[in-house]
Design a protein around this motif. Structure first.
Motif, short mmCIF file in Angstrom:
data_model
loop_
_atom_site.label_atom_id
_atom_site.label_comp_id
_atom_site.label_asym_id
_atom_site.label_seq_id
_atom_site.Cartn_x
_atom_site.Cartn_y
_atom_site.Cartn_z
N ALA A 136 -26.87 -50.16 51.35
CA ALA A 136 -25.82 -51.16 51.50
C ALA A 136 -24.73 -51.08 50.43
O ALA A 136 -24.11 -52.08 50.09
CB ALA A 136 -26.43 -52.56 51.55
N THR A 137 -24.47 -49.90 49.91
CA THR A 137 -23.50 -49.76 48.82
C THR A 137 -22.10 -50.21 49.21
O THR A 137 -21.41 -50.85 48.41
CB THR A 137 -23.48 -48.30 48.30
OG1 THR A 137 -23.31 -47.42 49.42
CG2 THR A 137 -24.75 -47.95 47.56
N GLY A 138 -21.66 -49.89 50.41
CA GLY A 138 -20.33 -50.30 50.84
C GLY A 138 -20.21 -51.80 51.03
O GLY A 138 -19.22 -52.42 50.63
N ALA A 185 -27.59 -56.38 51.25
CA ALA A 185 -26.38 -56.57 50.45
C ALA A 185 -26.25 -58.03 49.99
O ALA A 185 -25.97 -58.29 48.81
CB ALA A 185 -25.14 -56.16 51.26
N ILE A 186 -26.42 -58.98 50.91
CA ILE A 186 -26.31 -60.40 50.54
C ILE A 186 -27.35 -60.76 49.50
O ILE A 186 -27.06 -61.42 48.51
CB ILE A 186 -26.43 -61.30 51.79
CG1 ILE A 186 -25.21 -61.13 52.69
CG2 ILE A 186 -26.60 -62.77 51.39
CD1 ILE A 186 -25.34 -61.78 54.07
N THR A 187 -28.59 -60.29 49.68
CA THR A 187 -29.67 -60.58 48.73
C THR A 187 -29.34 -60.00 47.36
O THR A 187 -29.54 -60.68 46.34
CB THR A 187 -31.00 -60.01 49.26
OG1 THR A 187 -31.29 -60.62 50.51
CG2 THR A 187 -32.14 -60.29 48.29
N SER A 198 -11.87 -54.53 50.62
CA SER A 198 -12.58 -53.66 51.55
C SER A 198 -13.11 -52.45 50.80
O SER A 198 -12.72 -52.16 49.67
CB SER A 198 -11.66 -53.24 52.70
OG SER A 198 -10.56 -52.53 52.20
N SER A 199 -14.00 -51.76 51.48
CA SER A 199 -14.55 -50.53 50.93
C SER A 199 -14.86 -49.59 52.08
O SER A 199 -14.92 -50.02 53.24
CB SER A 199 -15.83 -50.81 50.12
OG SER A 199 -16.85 -51.27 50.98
N PHE A 200 -15.05 -48.35 51.74
CA PHE A 200 -15.45 -47.37 52.75
C PHE A 200 -16.65 -46.62 52.19
O PHE A 200 -16.60 -46.11 51.08
CB PHE A 200 -14.32 -46.40 53.07
CG PHE A 200 -14.71 -45.38 54.10
CD1 PHE A 200 -14.81 -45.75 55.43
CD2 PHE A 200 -15.02 -44.09 53.73
CE1 PHE A 200 -15.20 -44.82 56.39
CE2 PHE A 200 -15.41 -43.15 54.68
CZ PHE A 200 -15.50 -43.53 56.02
N ASP A 201 -17.71 -46.59 52.97
CA ASP A 201 -18.94 -45.91 52.55
C ASP A 201 -19.11 -44.65 53.39
O ASP A 201 -19.52 -44.72 54.55
CB ASP A 201 -20.13 -46.86 52.74
CG ASP A 201 -21.43 -46.26 52.25
OD1 ASP A 201 -21.44 -45.08 51.82
OD2 ASP A 201 -22.45 -46.97 52.31
N LYS A 202 -18.79 -43.53 52.82
CA LYS A 202 -18.86 -42.27 53.57
C LYS A 202 -20.29 -41.93 53.98
O LYS A 202 -20.50 -41.14 54.89
CB LYS A 202 -18.25 -41.13 52.76
CG LYS A 202 -19.02 -40.80 51.50
CD LYS A 202 -18.34 -39.71 50.72
CE LYS A 202 -19.14 -39.45 49.43
NZ LYS A 202 -18.48 -38.57 48.54
N ARG A 203 -21.28 -42.53 53.32
CA ARG A 203 -22.67 -42.29 53.68
C ARG A 203 -23.08 -43.04 54.96
O ARG A 203 -24.17 -42.87 55.46
CB ARG A 203 -23.60 -42.69 52.53
CG ARG A 203 -23.45 -41.78 51.31
CD ARG A 203 -24.17 -42.32 50.10
NE ARG A 203 -23.64 -43.60 49.65
CZ ARG A 203 -22.60 -43.75 48.84
NH1 ARG A 203 -21.95 -42.70 48.40
NH2 ARG A 203 -22.19 -44.93 48.47
N GLY A 207 -18.83 -47.10 58.35
CA GLY A 207 -18.58 -47.14 56.92
C GLY A 207 -17.49 -48.08 56.46
O GLY A 207 -17.26 -48.24 55.26
N GLN A 208 -16.78 -48.74 57.38
CA GLN A 208 -15.72 -49.66 56.96
C GLN A 208 -16.33 -51.05 56.70
O GLN A 208 -17.13 -51.54 57.46
CB GLN A 208 -14.60 -49.72 58.00
CG GLN A 208 -14.95 -50.37 59.31
CD GLN A 208 -15.67 -49.45 60.30
OE1 GLN A 208 -16.19 -48.42 59.96
NE2 GLN A 208 -15.70 -49.87 61.55
#
Length: 162
Positions: free
Chosen positions: A28-30, A69-71, A14-19, A151-152
């Motif tokens: 789509a960084t997270g 993100a998938i691309t 998992s990741s969290f993207d604060k943006r 962001g989750q």
């Protein structure tokens, strides 16, 4: 016990993207981080993934962010993508479990269900969803995404028999 084993959870990250607080980050960084970490933990590359069960919550920006993100993660390796929420709607906190159940169904039946009601594809979304009718296909490894507007991000690799 003689229990049937339908699938193995190979990796989860998992990741969290604060943006992305209460809005989708179109970079789509997270989402990218979540998928890449999961594939790394599973010791797989994108060529090993047969299907993606998308988080796909049917919002313009959410679906676009996941498509980006998938691309980016898969580049020219284009897996079959399905959006199971098209069948049962947004279930919020239960969505990840329902996508996991859908992944087990896909592995057991070697059938990728369709993305229903996809009548007009957004030109900005580059992924090709299994559209309106499912497909029979050999599937052994599935990447399942569960992303949220706050962001989750979580991704999971599910495996069948090799």
């Amino acid at each position: 016990r003689n229990a049937n084993i339908y699938a193995e959870i190979k990796a989860i990250a998992s990741s969290f993207d604060k943006r992305s607080m209460n809005r989708y980050n179109l970079k789509a960084t997270g989402e990218i981080e979540s998928m890449e970490k999961t594939l790394s933990l599973a010791k797989l590359n994108t060529k090993n993934i047969d299907c993606v069960v998308a988080s796909a919550n049917s919002t313009v920006k959410g679906d676009l962010a996941e498509s980006i993100a998938i691309t980016q993660v898969f580049n020219s390796n284009k897996p079959s993508v399905t959006a199971c929420k098209s069948m049962f709607g947004e279930t919020f906190s239960v969505a990840g479990a329902m996508n996991l159940a859908a992944g087990i169904f896909i592995l057991k039946n070697q059938f990728i269900p369709p993305t229903l009601n996809l009548n007009q594809k957004d030109d900005q979304c580059e992924v090709e969803c299994v559209n309106n009718t499912g497909i029979s296909k050999k599937v052994n490894r599935i990447l399942i995404n569960s992303f949220g507007a706050s962001g989750q991000n979580s991704s999971l690799v599910l495996m069948g028999d090799d």
